[in-house]
Design an enzyme around this catalytic site. Structure first.
Site, mmCIF file in Angstrom:
data_model
loop_
_atom_site.group_PDB
_atom_site.id
_atom_site.type_symbol
_atom_site.label_atom_id
_atom_site.label_comp_id
_atom_site.label_asym_id
_atom_site.label_seq_id
_atom_site.Cartn_x
_atom_site.Cartn_y
_atom_site.Cartn_z
ATOM 1 N N GLY A 16 0.821 -1.219 0.000
ATOM 2 C CA GLY A 16 0.000 0.000 0.000
ATOM 3 C C GLY A 16 0.848 1.259 0.000
ATOM 4 N N SER A 44 -1.780 -10.160 -3.565
ATOM 5 C CA SER A 44 -0.413 -9.696 -3.816
ATOM 6 C C SER A 44 0.645 -10.723 -3.412
ATOM 7 C CB SER A 44 -0.149 -8.393 -3.060
ATOM 8 O OG SER A 44 -1.014 -7.379 -3.499
ATOM 9 N N CYS A 132 -3.800 10.831 10.147
ATOM 10 C CA CYS A 132 -2.806 11.730 9.549
ATOM 11 C C CYS A 132 -3.047 13.202 9.897
ATOM 12 C CB CYS A 132 -2.775 11.562 8.038
ATOM 13 S SG CYS A 132 -4.408 11.537 7.271
ATOM 14 N N SER A 162 -3.667 11.498 -1.589
ATOM 15 C CA SER A 162 -2.927 10.286 -1.231
ATOM 16 C C SER A 162 -3.441 9.683 0.074
ATOM 17 C CB SER A 162 -1.424 10.568 -1.117
ATOM 18 O OG SER A 162 -1.198 11.643 -0.232
ATOM 19 N N GLY A 163 -4.096 10.489 0.896
ATOM 20 C CA GLY A 163 -4.710 9.968 2.114
ATOM 21 C C GLY A 163 -5.802 8.952 1.822
ATOM 22 N N LYS A 223 -12.624 11.887 14.239
ATOM 23 C CA LYS A 223 -11.287 11.386 14.604
ATOM 24 C C LYS A 223 -10.398 12.536 15.070
ATOM 25 C CE LYS A 223 -11.247 7.894 10.949
ATOM 26 N NZ LYS A 223 -10.720 7.691 9.572
ATOM 27 N N ARG A 245 -11.134 17.632 1.221
ATOM 28 C CA ARG A 245 -10.169 17.072 0.270
ATOM 29 C C ARG A 245 -9.934 18.078 -0.850
ATOM 30 N NH1 ARG A 245 -7.626 12.606 1.716
ATOM 31 N NH2 ARG A 245 -9.486 11.300 1.823
ATOM 32 N N HIS A 252 -0.838 17.347 3.704
ATOM 33 C CA HIS A 252 -2.047 17.960 4.248
ATOM 34 C C HIS A 252 -1.695 19.346 4.779
ATOM 35 C CE1 HIS A 252 -4.043 14.250 3.770
ATOM 36 N NE2 HIS A 252 -4.191 13.858 5.011
ATOM 37 N N ASN A 325 1.360 13.732 4.594
ATOM 38 C CA ASN A 325 0.385 12.846 5.250
ATOM 39 C C ASN A 325 0.786 11.379 5.217
ATOM 40 O OD1 ASN A 325 -0.244 13.640 2.421
ATOM 41 N ND2 ASN A 325 -1.675 11.921 2.552
#
Lengths: 346, 346
Positions: A16, A44, A132, A162-163, A223, A245, A252, A325
Site C-alpha cells: 500500500g 499480492s 494523519c 494520497s490519504g 477522529k 479534500r 495535508h 500525510n
C-alpha cells in the site's frame, strides 16, 4: 554496534501507499532488523519487493504469520488489524497499528512521539498511530499546550488525495488531464470508495472525508476531535474540525485557530515552535515564506507558519500547519514509534 | 414596457474576467440600456466586443468618457477607479466599483443586496462592491444574524485562481499540464503578481492572497474582517479569516464557524437558509449532498451545506459556503446593484 539487538519485523500491507513508505524508512533509517517479513493480501502474495538490495517475497497475512515476530507494523485497513493483531500479540509481537481500529480503545496508547512517547510503556501489545490530519496538528500544538495551555482548537483542513490511497491519486491525475483536454470526467473513487455518490476532485474541493456520522460531522472530523483529546490527555479541550479534500497529491495543510489559556508573546510562540522537536518554523511574511504542501512532500517534519495573534481575541492564535500525510501522518510516525520500542528493548 | 426608463451604461475594464461576466449578465438580464459604452486600457482600445448581436468598439477610459453616462460599472483595478470615479461622478454617473478603492470609505455604501440594499440610497456617487470572499459569506450569514445575532465568525477559505485574473487561470492550467507530463514548473504570477516570490499553485495550497499587512494577516484577510463588519453594520462582530488559494478555476469555498447570540435549532437554521434570497441549501449527508465549487461555477446563487451544531459549543454552527467568485462574488453582485438603481430611478 555489534551488540545492538536486532528485531524480527513484519510489515502488514507492504504494497500500500503507507506500507511502501514504511519500507523505505526502515531502510533509510537503518532500522535494526534481523528478519523482515512482508505480509499482504492473498492477491499480492508471491510478488517480490526490494529491501536493502535483497528481494523479499510477499506472504499472505495469516494468524500464524507472526510467530517469532518482535515488531509488526499494520497498515492494511481496520478489518485486517482487528482480525490479525490479537494473533500477533499472542505470538509476542508488539503491534503498531496505522488504522483506526484500536485508536480509541481505552487500553491502547495513541502515540505521537513528540507529544506522548511516555505512553508507549503502557501498551498491551498494540500501539495505535493516529489519523494523519491529527498527528501534524498535535505535534505543532504540543509546545504551546505545555507552555500556555490550550482551551479551544478550530481547524479546517486541506487534505491531499494520497490519504485515500494510490487509486485516489490516479483518479485525481486522470481527471485533471481529462479536464485539461476538455473531456468529461467520471468520478469513481472519491470522496469515499465504499459510498455510492462520487464527486470530481480535480480542480475542486470536496468537504467530505470518510462517511458521515449522525451528528453531521464526518468520521474524519470526529477522529480529529477525539484523537486530539486522547493524545493531549485532556478531555476538556474543545476541538472543532472541518475536513476537506483538495487536489493535492502529497501533504495535508491545516488552517488552525487556537485559544490559549494564558497571555503570550507571538515572537515567543514562534521561538517555541522553532525549537520544538519535529517542527520546522517557516514564517516570514516579508519573504512570502510559509509552509506549502509542495515543499513538505517527501519530508519527515511538520512545517508551521502564518503564526499571528488573532485580531478579535488577544488570547488566540492563527497558524498554518503542513506535513506529508504519508510520512509524519502515517509511515514516519509508525517507524518513529518502532524506533522507540527498539531503544527500550535494547 | 415601452415606458421603461433606459440608461446610458459604461463598463470600465470590459475585457477583464469580471468585465466579461458583467457584459454577459447585462445581456442575459436584459438590463434597460439606451447606450452601452465599453471602456478599457489604451492597449485594448479599438478592439470590438459583441453585445446583443451588435459590435461595440472599446474606447480608452478617460475623464471625459462619462459624459451622459447614468451608471458606470468599474472593474479595472483600484488605481483606475481612484482616478476616474471622481470624474464619472462629476458627469452625474452613479458608479458601482468592484475594486477595493472605496470599500472602507465612510461615505461609500458597501452593498450586498441580500444584506443591506437599503444603503444604496445613501450613496454620494459611488457604491462599492465588496470582496468576492466576503460577499458569499455575508449573504449566507445574514438570515442567521437577523434571527439569532452573531458574535463571532472564524472562516478559512478555499479560493479559486480566477480571483487573481485570467492570467492566473492560464498559469494554473499550464502548471497542471507540466506536472502531469513530468516537466518542471516555473511559477510567474501567483500568489501576488506584484511581489517577487512566486509559488506553484497546481496541486498545491497557497496560504497567501494579496500582500501581507504589518500584523501578519494578508490584505485579503483584513478585507474579509473589515468588510463583514461594515456590511453587517456591526463593529462588535468578531471576525477571523485565513485566506488560501487552491487549484480551482471558478468558485470560492469557505469553511465557516459562527457563534450565535441565542440558542438555535439546526433544522430551523437550515429552513432559514433555504428560504433566504440568493441562497440555495444543499445539505443532505445521507445523499452526500453539499456545495461543490464544480457545481456552483456559472451560477448566480450562494450554496450552503454541512450545516451542523458545533460539538464543543452548543451556541456555534459549522457550515460550508460556496459561490462563483466572478458572479455573486463580483459581476452579479454589481449588476444586482445596478438593477436596484434602475428600479429606484424608474
Amino acid at each position: 554496534m555489534s551488540n545492538q539487538k536486532l528485531f524480527n519485523v513484519a510489515v502488514v500491507g507492504a504494497t500500500g501507499a503507507v506500507g511502501e513508505q514504511i519500507l523505505r524508512l526502515l531502510e533509510e533509517r537503518n532500522f535494526p532488523i534481523n528478519e523482515l517479513k512482508l505480509l499482504s493480501s492473498e492477491r499480492s502474495a508471491g510478488s517480490k519487493l526490494q529491501f536493502k538490495g535483497q528481494e523479499i517475497t510477499l506472504e499472505a497475512a495469516a494468524p500464524d504469520s507472526f510467530k517469532g515476530i518482535d515488531i509488526a507494523l499494520f497498515s492494511a485497513g481496520g478489518s485486517v488489524s482487528l482480525e490479525l493483531i490479537p494473533h500477533a500479540i499472542k505470538h509476542g509481537a508488539v503491534c503498531i497499528d496505522n488504522t483506526s481500529a484500536y485508536r480509541m480503545d481505552s487500553e491502547t496508547p495513541l502515540v505521537v512521539p513528540e507529544v506522548n512517547i511516555d505512553k508507549i510503556s503502557e501498551h498491551k501489545g498494540v500501539i495505535a498511530n493516529p489519523n494523519c490530519s491529527t498527528i501534524q496538528m498535535v505535534a505543532a500544538l504540543k509546545p504551546l499546550y505545555d507552555r500556555y495551555g490550550i482551551s479551544r482548537i478550530i481547524v479546517s483542513t486541506y487534505q491531499a488525495v494520497s490519504g485515500a490511497g494510490a487509486r485516489a491519486i490516479d483518479e485525481m491525475l486522470r481527471q485533471s488531464r481529462e479536464i485539461l483536454d476538455g473531456n468529461p470526467v467520471e468520478p469513481q473513487i472519491l470522496p469515499v470508495g465504499a459510498l455510492p455518490v462520487k464527486h470530481q476532485i480535480a480542480f475542486n474541493a470536496i468537504p467530505q472525508i470518510d462517511k458521515f456520522t449522525d451528528n453531521g460531522f464526518t468520521y474524519e472530523e470526529i477522529k480529529m476531535i477525539n484523537e486530539t483529546k486522547k493524545i493531549m490527555g485532556d478531555d476538556s479541550l474543545e476541538v472543532t474540525a472541518t475536513c476537506v479534500r483538495i487536489p493535492v497529491i502529497y501533504g495535508h495543510s491545516e488552517s488552525v485557530y487556537v485559544e490559549l489559556k494564558q497571555d503570550f508573546d507571538v515572537e515567543e510562540v514562534k521561538q517555541l515552535l522553532a525549537d520544538a522537536p519535529g517542527i520546522v518554523l517557516q514564517d516570514n511574511p516579508a519573504e512570502q515564506l510559509y509552509p506549502l504542501a509542495s515543499d513538505a512532500a517527501g519530508k519527515l517534519d511538520t512545517f508551521v507558519g502564518r503564526v499571528r495573534r488573532d485580531l478579535s481575541n488577544p488570547r488566540a492564535l492563527n497558524m498554518w500547519i503542513v506535513s506529508d500525510n504519508l510520512l509524519k501522518g502515517a509511515a514516519w510516525n509508525a517507524v518513529q514509534i518502532a524506533e522507540y520500542i527498539a531503544i527500550e528493548q535494547k
